[in-house]
Design a protein around this motif. Structure first.
Motif, PDB file in Angstrom:
ATOM      1  N   GLY A 114      36.359  42.484  42.135  1.00  0.00           N
ATOM      2  CA  GLY A 114      37.441  41.614  42.576  1.00  0.00           C
ATOM      3  C   GLY A 114      38.791  42.247  42.347  1.00  0.00           C
ATOM      4  N   THR A 115      39.009  42.766  41.119  1.00  0.00           N
ATOM      5  CA  THR A 115      40.310  43.362  40.778  1.00  0.00           C
ATOM      6  C   THR A 115      40.201  44.745  40.169  1.00  0.00           C
TER       7      THR A 115
ATOM      8  N   GLU B  41      37.373  38.939  46.556  1.00  0.00           N
ATOM      9  CA  GLU B  41      37.846  38.031  45.512  1.00  0.00           C
ATOM     10  C   GLU B  41      37.027  36.756  45.579  1.00  0.00           C
TER      11      GLU B  41
END
Length: 223
Positions: A7-8, A33
């Motif tokens: 996601g990050t 995400e």
């Protein structure tokens, strides 16, 4: 082919791909995400492209939002995000992935030892993990006729590269170790090895179970 979702933490996902390739495997990164509209669509589109018509053997639901705090401090936004990431996302990822998953495949979802410990600072988080444990048991019944096993792994306090600072408070690591039968914090390999076992043929007769991988956290007072 291993599909590495993030996601990050792009650097962490890239490092994972590099490690897989050094070991002789193939892998690719897919960013999505979770907890937002079309999250599952994005993830599965990337996964399907990477598989290129090949079946999916193993699905590991590892992503999770962190505890939001005690009852009096948790906001509705935090509560909704916890359930969106920790419950809704794995449920619909499994739903969308089922046509890709081969008969005899594996589904493994990460839960938490928080489901058997009364920790007032993690009430909403524990609720989400209890939900995925129930999901795993019921899906084990539904998917058993296809030879697909569905299990959950419940880690305890586990120090990783991303959460290491959380254990730096004076005395905290020692306190947790003192409540753990094996007298130390867990590490990523402690959890990964349990997941790898459940993904292997050796675990073909295990389904609908929650495997505690906490080193015996909070089992009771030491003699």
């Amino acid at each position: 082919m291993v599909i590495v979702h993030f996601g990050t933490d792009k650097d962490g996902a890239t490092a994972t791909v590099d490690e897989i390739e050094r070991a002789g495997g193939t892998a690719l990164v897919v960013r999505a995400e979770l907890g937002v509209d079309h999250d599952v669509d994005t993830l599965l589109a990337g996964a399907e492209a990477g598989l290129a018509g090949r079946p999916l053997d193993i699905l590991v639901n590892n992503a999770a939002a962190t505890p939001a705090g005690p009852l009096g401090a948790t906001t509705r936004t935090e509560f909704d995000r916890l359930f969106a990431v920790n419950v809704r996302a794995p449920y619909f990822i499994i739903q969308r992935a089922l046509p890709l998953l081969r008969d005899g495949g594996r589904i493994i979802t990460l839960s938490s030892v928080a489901t058997r410990m009364a920790n007032p600072t993690q009430t909403s988080f524990a609720m989400t993990k209890s939900a995925v444990e129930t999901m795993s048991r019921t899906l084990a019944i539904q998917l058993g006729t296809r030879g697909i096993t569905v299990n959950a792994v419940a880690p305890g306090a586990t120090r990783t590269a991303t959460n290491g600072s959380a254990f730096e408070a004076p005395g905290l690591a020692e306190l947790i170790a003192g409540m753990t039968a094996l007298n130390r914090l867990g590490g990523p390999d402690d959890i990964a090895d349990v997941v790898a076992f459940l993904a292997s043929d050796a675990a073909r007769w295990i389904t609908g179970q929650v495997i505690d991988a906490s080193g015996g956290l909070f089992l009771g007072p030491r003699a």
